[in-house]
Design an enzyme around this catalytic site. Sequence first.
Site, PDB file in Angstrom:
ATOM      1  N   LYS A   1      -3.738 -16.440  11.205  1.00 52.55           N
ATOM      2  CA  LYS A   1      -2.518 -17.183  10.844  1.00 52.55           C
ATOM      3  C   LYS A   1      -2.748 -18.697  10.921  1.00 52.55           C
ATOM      4  O   LYS A   1      -2.214 -19.453  10.114  1.00 52.55           O
ATOM      5  CB  LYS A   1      -1.364 -16.751  11.749  1.00 52.55           C
ATOM      6  CG  LYS A   1      -0.948 -15.284  11.554  1.00 52.55           C
ATOM      7  CD  LYS A   1      -0.568 -15.006  10.109  1.00 52.55           C
ATOM      8  CE  LYS A   1       0.025 -13.628   9.902  1.00 52.55           C
ATOM      9  NZ  LYS A   1       0.399 -13.379   8.478  1.00 52.55           N
TER      10      LYS A   1
ATOM     11  N   THR B   1       0.831  -1.201   0.000  1.00 53.66           N
ATOM     12  CA  THR B   1       0.000   0.000   0.000  1.00 53.66           C
ATOM     13  C   THR B   1       0.865   1.250   0.000  1.00 53.66           C
ATOM     14  O   THR B   1       0.413   2.318  -0.383  1.00 53.66           O
ATOM     15  CB  THR B   1      -0.925   0.019   1.239  1.00 53.66           C
ATOM     16  OG1 THR B   1      -0.151  -0.283   2.392  1.00 53.66           O
ATOM     17  CG2 THR B   1      -2.043  -0.999   1.101  1.00 53.66           C
TER      18      THR B   1
ATOM     19  N   ASN C   1       2.140 -12.624   1.797  1.00 54.18           N
ATOM     20  CA  ASN C   1       2.917 -12.140   2.945  1.00 54.18           C
ATOM     21  C   ASN C   1       2.216 -10.991   3.664  1.00 54.18           C
ATOM     22  O   ASN C   1       2.439 -10.794   4.855  1.00 54.18           O
ATOM     23  CB  ASN C   1       4.300 -11.707   2.447  1.00 54.18           C
ATOM     24  CG  ASN C   1       5.027 -10.849   3.463  1.00 54.18           C
ATOM     25  OD1 ASN C   1       5.484 -11.345   4.492  1.00 54.18           O
ATOM     26  ND2 ASN C   1       5.095  -9.553   3.219  1.00 54.18           N
TER      27      ASN C   1
ATOM     28  N   ILE D   1      10.827 -11.611  14.656  1.00 56.62           N
ATOM     29  CA  ILE D   1      11.720 -11.106  13.616  1.00 56.62           C
ATOM     30  C   ILE D   1      11.944  -9.611  13.825  1.00 56.62           C
ATOM     31  O   ILE D   1      11.002  -8.875  14.157  1.00 56.62           O
ATOM     32  CB  ILE D   1      11.110 -11.337  12.214  1.00 56.62           C
ATOM     33  CG1 ILE D   1      10.749 -12.818  12.015  1.00 56.62           C
ATOM     34  CG2 ILE D   1      12.056 -10.854  11.116  1.00 56.62           C
ATOM     35  CD1 ILE D   1      11.896 -13.790  12.108  1.00 56.62           C
TER      36      ILE D   1
ATOM     37  N   TYR E   1      -5.362 -12.024  15.130  1.00 51.79           N
ATOM     38  CA  TYR E   1      -4.149 -12.323  14.363  1.00 51.79           C
ATOM     39  C   TYR E   1      -3.838 -13.827  14.385  1.00 51.79           C
ATOM     40  O   TYR E   1      -3.555 -14.438  13.350  1.00 51.79           O
ATOM     41  CB  TYR E   1      -2.988 -11.522  14.960  1.00 51.79           C
ATOM     42  CG  TYR E   1      -1.703 -11.577  14.181  1.00 51.79           C
ATOM     43  CD1 TYR E   1      -1.551 -10.863  12.996  1.00 51.79           C
ATOM     44  CD2 TYR E   1      -0.621 -12.327  14.640  1.00 51.79           C
ATOM     45  CE1 TYR E   1      -0.354 -10.902  12.285  1.00 51.79           C
ATOM     46  CE2 TYR E   1       0.572 -12.371  13.941  1.00 51.79           C
ATOM     47  CZ  TYR E   1       0.705 -11.656  12.770  1.00 51.79           C
ATOM     48  OH  TYR E   1       1.891 -11.703  12.067  1.00 51.79           O
ATOM     49  N   ALA E   2      -3.903 -14.416  15.583  1.00 46.34           N
ATOM     50  CA  ALA E   2      -3.610 -15.845  15.708  1.00 46.34           C
ATOM     51  C   ALA E   2      -4.606 -16.669  14.890  1.00 46.34           C
ATOM     52  O   ALA E   2      -4.229 -17.648  14.232  1.00 46.34           O
ATOM     53  CB  ALA E   2      -3.633 -16.274  17.171  1.00 46.34           C
TER      54      ALA E   2
END
EC number: 1.1.1.100
Lengths: 246, 78
Positions: free
Chosen positions: A157, A38, A88, A186, A153-154
């Site tokens: 995923k 974006t 991703n 990360i 989120y969990a």
Amino acid sequence: MFDLSGKTALVTGASGGIGAAIARTLHGKGAKVALHGTKVEALAALAAELGENAVVVPANLSDPAQVEDLFKKAEAALGGTVDILVNNAGLTRDGLILRMKDEDWDSVINVNLTAGFRLARAAVKGMMKRRWGRIIGITSVVGVTGNPGQVNYAASKAGMIGMSKALAQEVATRGITVNAVAPGMIATAMTDVLNDAQKEAMNSRIPAGRLGTPDDIAAAVLYLASNEAAYVTGQTLHVNGGMAMI
Amino acid sequence: MSDVAERVKKIVVEHLGVEEAKVTDTASFIDDLGADSLDTVELVMAFEEEFGIEIPDDAAEKILTVKDAIDFISSKQG
């Protein structure tokens, strides 16, 4: 090994740390890459850095029409095919469930999971015809372990992992593999905001003793995208320095 | 044999890798020609491409035999 010359790839969320590293790595191995995101300026800068064989395809993944359009634009820009799809793009809207609004749930599921579904559906058609394809979802360790404050989120995923396994079975006979890469902690803009004490606390839970880098993730994606990984499908490759051995 | 029938049978032979003689009008893709569900989706895609038509999902579900395909495509081509 891992040569991608002549292949094309669409990487969503390529303006982020991990997405950009994935795009650079695939491009470095010879793939022509379409960079989705974006933040148009960041994408343009990345495309300029990569030089030839990199195109920019911005889109808002919350909007179904833009997702369909994104795939068509990517195909056109890449010369007609998408051989490697890397789902991703993702976002977080963290909060304890008692404080989580429907919008927080919906936006995370829409972008992290539903957009990936729509892109995979669009991509599979051409991949089936060519009898070659790679669909790689960037999931997360929390999709398997859970994490307080991230029910949305969990769930997104974990959903991606289930989707990959189901799709992997549907298309395995057509030379298409579908896998997920699950990063642990990360070092990206998302973790830069943590203070030293928080980072230290985090490192103490990671056997490798450090945060991962976007390149650690990109290397896993490269492997799964390669011809060499043709017999690997429906898997989740955990890249987390040992923080969760699952 | 009509042009449509000939082209349909050619696609079926090529896609499923079966002998031409087996691709009779009444042959069922799944029961007689060894197609799996993904093959049937691919056949519909191939028909769409060959004849430049769109076959909606509810129509595609009813295309079970070679004749079903020929009839549907012929009706679309008026």
